[in-house]
Design an enzyme around this catalytic site. Structure first.
Site, PDB file in Angstrom:
ATOM      1  N   TYR A   8       0.890  -1.159   0.000  1.00 28.81           N
ATOM      2  CA  TYR A   8       0.000   0.000   0.000  1.00 28.81           C
ATOM      3  C   TYR A   8       0.929   1.211   0.000  1.00 28.81           C
ATOM      4  O   TYR A   8       1.580   1.494   1.001  1.00 28.81           O
ATOM      5  CB  TYR A   8      -0.884  -0.017   1.255  1.00 28.81           C
ATOM      6  CG  TYR A   8      -1.949   1.053   1.302  1.00 28.81           C
ATOM      7  CD1 TYR A   8      -1.619   2.391   1.443  1.00 28.81           C
ATOM      8  CD2 TYR A   8      -3.292   0.730   1.229  1.00 28.81           C
ATOM      9  CE1 TYR A   8      -2.596   3.376   1.502  1.00 28.81           C
ATOM     10  CE2 TYR A   8      -4.291   1.705   1.289  1.00 28.81           C
ATOM     11  CZ  TYR A   8      -3.919   3.014   1.419  1.00 28.81           C
ATOM     12  OH  TYR A   8      -4.891   3.991   1.477  1.00 28.81           O
ATOM     13  N   ASP A  45      12.497   3.580   2.507  1.00 28.99           N
ATOM     14  CA  ASP A  45      13.234   4.562   3.306  1.00 28.99           C
ATOM     15  C   ASP A  45      12.337   5.224   4.351  1.00 28.99           C
ATOM     16  O   ASP A  45      12.835   5.829   5.308  1.00 28.99           O
ATOM     17  CB  ASP A  45      13.819   5.648   2.399  1.00 28.99           C
ATOM     18  CG  ASP A  45      12.737   6.408   1.641  1.00 28.99           C
ATOM     19  OD1 ASP A  45      12.054   5.784   0.806  1.00 28.99           O
ATOM     20  OD2 ASP A  45      12.563   7.617   1.886  1.00 28.99           O
ATOM     21  N   TYR A  68       2.226   5.160   6.537  1.00 25.77           N
ATOM     22  CA  TYR A  68       2.886   4.298   5.552  1.00 25.77           C
ATOM     23  C   TYR A  68       4.182   3.731   6.122  1.00 25.77           C
ATOM     24  O   TYR A  68       4.428   2.526   6.066  1.00 25.77           O
ATOM     25  CB  TYR A  68       3.162   5.103   4.280  1.00 25.77           C
ATOM     26  CG  TYR A  68       4.058   4.396   3.293  1.00 25.77           C
ATOM     27  CD1 TYR A  68       3.648   3.221   2.667  1.00 25.77           C
ATOM     28  CD2 TYR A  68       5.320   4.909   2.979  1.00 25.77           C
ATOM     29  CE1 TYR A  68       4.474   2.568   1.753  1.00 25.77           C
ATOM     30  CE2 TYR A  68       6.138   4.270   2.073  1.00 25.77           C
ATOM     31  CZ  TYR A  68       5.718   3.102   1.464  1.00 25.77           C
ATOM     32  OH  TYR A  68       6.534   2.455   0.567  1.00 25.77           O
ATOM     33  N   LYS A  72       4.969  -0.240   7.049  1.00 29.13           N
ATOM     34  CA  LYS A  72       6.075  -0.923   6.365  1.00 29.13           C
ATOM     35  C   LYS A  72       7.087  -1.441   7.377  1.00 29.13           C
ATOM     36  O   LYS A  72       7.624  -2.547   7.218  1.00 29.13           O
ATOM     37  CB  LYS A  72       6.743   0.022   5.367  1.00 29.13           C
ATOM     38  CG  LYS A  72       5.906   0.348   4.145  1.00 29.13           C
ATOM     39  CD  LYS A  72       5.700  -0.861   3.241  1.00 29.13           C
ATOM     40  CE  LYS A  72       6.958  -1.228   2.485  1.00 29.13           C
ATOM     41  NZ  LYS A  72       6.738  -2.333   1.507  1.00 29.13           N
TER      42      LYS A  72
END
Length: 228
Positions: A8, A45, A68, A72
């Site tokens: 996503y 990153d 996000y 992650k």
């Protein structure tokens, strides 16, 4: 071996859709790890704060500042817990001849707009997805993953801002009529604060797997040639 490229990736929308982002970026990754296969997982990153001044190494402390980035990072943690032999490759600023990405957007804008403002206070390294795919292919095809699990960083070489990136896209494409000017990030309001510094240190992946990493401008030329 499962190479997981799914994610996503809508950074802004993830702020209000973190439940779904977590399912895709974390729980789905854990499920892949439970499959019994070795997993090579592409991460980001955004697990870092983006406030560094030297390239991030794999051992640097993580501090995601966005939904996000948090999801992650959770995917990394869950995968390593259930599949210790997995390989996680963090990358940044991906683009390619496929799908929607920054290069395609700027090709269109610089061809159709007389003036354009692009932020110059966010720096990183553009990464041609083809180069990342080649690196993963080399790791898998020659079974270099044996005994080399863990976290790695991959992006193209060099450093630039989004403004510099856009200037090169326009120059290589011959879009010389567009007046491209630098601006600050706060001129483009966003639900999230994007990393100011996204440069990744590639020493580990180069030394471990013998991966050769092209300079970002050379890869951009190749991508644009392939598009044309």
């Amino acid at each position: 071996i499962i190479v997981n490229c799914a994610a996503y990736t809508n950074v802004d929308k993830a702020e209000t859709d973190e439940v779904l982002a977590h399912k895709i970026n974390a729980l789905a990754v854990e499920n892949l790890g439970l499959s019994g296969a070795r997993v090579i997982h592409v991460s980001t990153d955004y697990v870092f704060s983006g406030e560094a001044c030297v390239p991030y190494e794999e051992t640097d402390s993580v501090a995601p500042r966005t939904a996000y980035g948090r999801t992650k990072r959770e995917g990394e943690v869950l995968l390593q817990a259930v599949c210790p032999e997995s390989i996680i490759i963090r990358t940044a600023w991906l683009y390619s001849t496929f799908g929607n990405n920054f290069v395609k957007t700027m090709l269109n804008l610089t061809a159709t707009k007389p003036h354009l403002k692009v932020v110059f206070d966010q720096v990183g390294t553009p990464t041609y997805a083809y180069d990342l795919a080649l690196a993963i292919y080399e790791i898998v095809s020659e079974r270099k993953y044996e005994g080399n699990d863990g976290v790695y960083h991959f992006s193209n070489e060099g450093v630039c801002s989004w403004f510099d990136f856009t200037k090169m896209i326009a120059e290589y494409a011959g879009h010389t009529e567009c007046d491209i000017q630098p601006c600050h990030s706060d001129e483009f309001p966003s639900p999230v604060k994007r990393p100011s510094y996204s440069v990744l240190d590639k020493t580990k992946i180069k030394e471990t797997f013998g991966v050769k990493v092209p300079y970002w401008t050379e890869s951009l030329k190749v991508c644009l040639k392939n598009m044309i």
